[in-house]
Scaffold this motif. Structure first.
Motif, PDB file in Angstrom:
ATOM      1  N   UNK A 432      15.867  69.146 -85.802  1.00 41.16           N
ATOM      2  CA  UNK A 432      16.408  70.170 -84.908  1.00 41.16           C
ATOM      3  C   UNK A 432      17.929  70.058 -84.905  1.00 41.16           C
ATOM      4  N   UNK A 433      18.421  68.804 -84.978  1.00 42.16           N
ATOM      5  CA  UNK A 433      19.839  68.516 -85.109  1.00 42.16           C
ATOM      6  C   UNK A 433      20.009  67.502 -86.239  1.00 42.16           C
ATOM      7  N   UNK A 434      21.268  67.243 -86.654  1.00 36.19           N
ATOM      8  CA  UNK A 434      21.480  66.261 -87.703  1.00 36.19           C
ATOM      9  C   UNK A 434      21.312  64.852 -87.128  1.00 36.19           C
ATOM     10  N   UNK A 435      20.506  64.029 -87.783  1.00 34.32           N
ATOM     11  CA  UNK A 435      20.253  62.685 -87.292  1.00 34.32           C
ATOM     12  C   UNK A 435      19.977  61.729 -88.439  1.00 34.32           C
ATOM     13  N   UNK A 436      20.084  60.409 -88.191  1.00 30.00           N
ATOM     14  CA  UNK A 436      19.806  59.439 -89.243  1.00 30.00           C
ATOM     15  C   UNK A 436      18.299  59.332 -89.487  1.00 30.00           C
ATOM     16  N   UNK A 437      17.898  59.501 -90.734  1.00 27.42           N
ATOM     17  CA  UNK A 437      16.477  59.577 -91.062  1.00 27.42           C
ATOM     18  C   UNK A 437      15.721  58.296 -90.727  1.00 27.42           C
ATOM     19  N   UNK A 438      16.402  57.151 -90.862  1.00 28.48           N
ATOM     20  CA  UNK A 438      15.720  55.865 -90.660  1.00 28.48           C
ATOM     21  C   UNK A 438      16.263  55.083 -89.469  1.00 28.48           C
ATOM     22  N   UNK A 439      16.866  55.796 -88.516  1.00 29.14           N
ATOM     23  CA  UNK A 439      17.410  55.117 -87.349  1.00 29.14           C
ATOM     24  C   UNK A 439      18.815  54.607 -87.611  1.00 29.14           C
TER      25      UNK A 439
END
Length: 448
Positions: A432-439
């Protein structure tokens, strides 16, 4: 292309591969066809744009000629008929009410609540340090910041706390994953009514979320304990013609629950990662916080404006890792852009925020370098930096998001020093927003 990007090997922790990873189709096609270019999504013609002058016309000077696109019904199930999806007179009424709730004076009233949420989070961190009997500890800040942001949006907007809204957030997180997968496919009319496995899960999630939000509204309807919450503003508008019915209130609550949590949590995640990578800026922020707030004090409404380095860091984070990867608009009539490009009615526009923010023609040869100093002076072009959008539909909650992030970052650098863990894998992705794929794994040390 999106699936291929998300399954591709992680990139080194620099910022050059962000555009390629979060909007791979735009990245590849813009290299071949330039800017702007036209592509097709089923029967929809989509014009991809990254020219700031053209974006300014679309969002500001000719905004009346461009409206929201018709949402994929799956996305509509996520946000309902909330502010993000509304158009016309209904949008005007909802926007007026939400603007009352999120004006800066109202947000300042929430500073003590925001500080308290951060203190609770950091008390938990300190307890972890003491329990392990070590001077440092490693954990995923992405998860922590989602809980923090959830608690803050619950308390300030709805008068509850994270534990009360926890089930809503859990359900919405499941919903986002399914909705994003659905939205990447061309929508076939009527498909959402077919009882596929994914549709049945989405129906169940939407029903339970609606029931939980409705209960929360009913519970808070007659309470006068906190008249400054969003919920109070929605249920008790200042003008009679602004009265919303129950479904409209439920849909706005859904929107602010998810949008309020996602935006700030991801901004904080990227900011902490960047400061963990760039120790010199972490030290500059810490020196400013110690000077402005005192070594053992917290930010308050009166000194937030003095945290100028923290603000610059957050702006540079929003430039490199904007929450919204892009914006979509649709021409509501035939319109000419920049006096030379004829856009027929019905054409959709893909406004490539991330590409603009990384464009060397706008930001210079160091466009992919973390450098908060570039925000020391006002930017030259209105549409060179627009993480919260521009024009009449600029994000109504941006005041809360920035204040929330500023307080959290100031309190964290004031109490801890931190570095990026060797276990961190740099893989930005678009959900939904840009985020780190693996935390976002970080190693923290408590300051003496």
């Amino acid at each position: 292309m999106i699936a291929e990007a998300e399954s591709s090997p992680p990139v080194s922790f620099n910022h050059e591969g962000v555009v390629e990873r979060v909007m791979p189709h735009y990245y590849k096609w813009s290299k071949v066809y330039g800017d702007p270019f036209l592509y097709w999504f089923g029967s929809d013609a989509i014009l991809a744009v990254s020219d700031p002058d053209m974006i300014k016309e679309i969002l500001v000077t000719k905004s009346g000629s461009f409206g929201k696109i018709r949402p994929n019904p799956a996305v509509k199930g996520l946000l309902g008929e909330g502010l993000v999806e509304l158009k016309g007179d209904k949008w005007i009424v909802h926007r007026r009410i939400a603007a009352q709730a999120f004006n800066m004076e109202r947000v300042k009233e929430w500073v003590l609540e925001i500080v308290d949420s951060n203190r609770n989070m950091m008390s938990k961190w300190d307890a972890n340090i003491e329990a392990r009997n070590k001077s440092e500890f490693e954990f995923d800040v992405h998860k922590e910041f989602h809980q923090l942001s959830a608690d803050i949006i619950s308390r300030t907007a709805f008068g509850s706390n994270f534990s009360e809204g926890k089930r809503i957030f859990e359900l919405q997180e499941q919903q986002v994953v399914l909705v994003m997968k659905t939205a990447q496919n061309v929508y076939i009319p009527g498909f959402r009514f077919i009882p596929t496995k994914r549709n049945r899960i989405l129906w169940k999630l939407e029903k339970e979320i609606t029931e939980l939000v409705t209960k929360l509204i009913e519970k808070n309807k007659n309470t006068k304990q906190n008249s400054s919450t969003l919920l109070t503003t929605l249920t008790s508008p200042s003008k009679k013609d602004n009265i919303l019915d129950l479904k409209e209130i439920v849909d706005e609550c859904k929107t602010f629950y998810i949008a309020g949590k996602e935006t700030t949590a991801n901004l904080l995640t990227w900011a902490v990662l960047l400061l963990g990578l760039h120790q010199e800026w972490q030290n500059k922020a810490r020196e400013e916080v110690d000077r402005v707030c005192g070594q053992h004090a917290f930010p308050c409404a009166d000194n937030l404006a003095d945290l100028k380095i923290v603000t610059m860091i957050l702006n540079e984070t929003l430039r490199l890792y904007p929450p919204a990867v892009m914006l979509m608009r649709q021409a509501s009539k035939n319109v000419k852009l920049l006096g030379r490009l004829d856009v027929p009615v019905g054409t959709q526009l893909f406004l490539a925020i991330t590409a603009v923010h990384h464009d060397v023609r706008i930001w210079g040869e160091d466009a992919n370098v973390f450098n908060p100093m570039r925000f020391l002076e006002p930017r030259n072009h209105l549409a060179s930096f627009f993480p919260f959008g521009l024009g009449p539909r600029v994000c109504v909650g941006q005041n809360l998001a920035i204040v929330e992030a500023k307080i959290a970052l100031a309190m964290i650098v004031g109490r801890y020093s931190f570095v990026v863990s060797p276990s961190y894998v740099h893989a930005p992705m678009k959900s939904l927003t840009m985020q780190p794929q693996y935390g976002a794994q970080m190693i923290f040390n408590r300051r003496s």
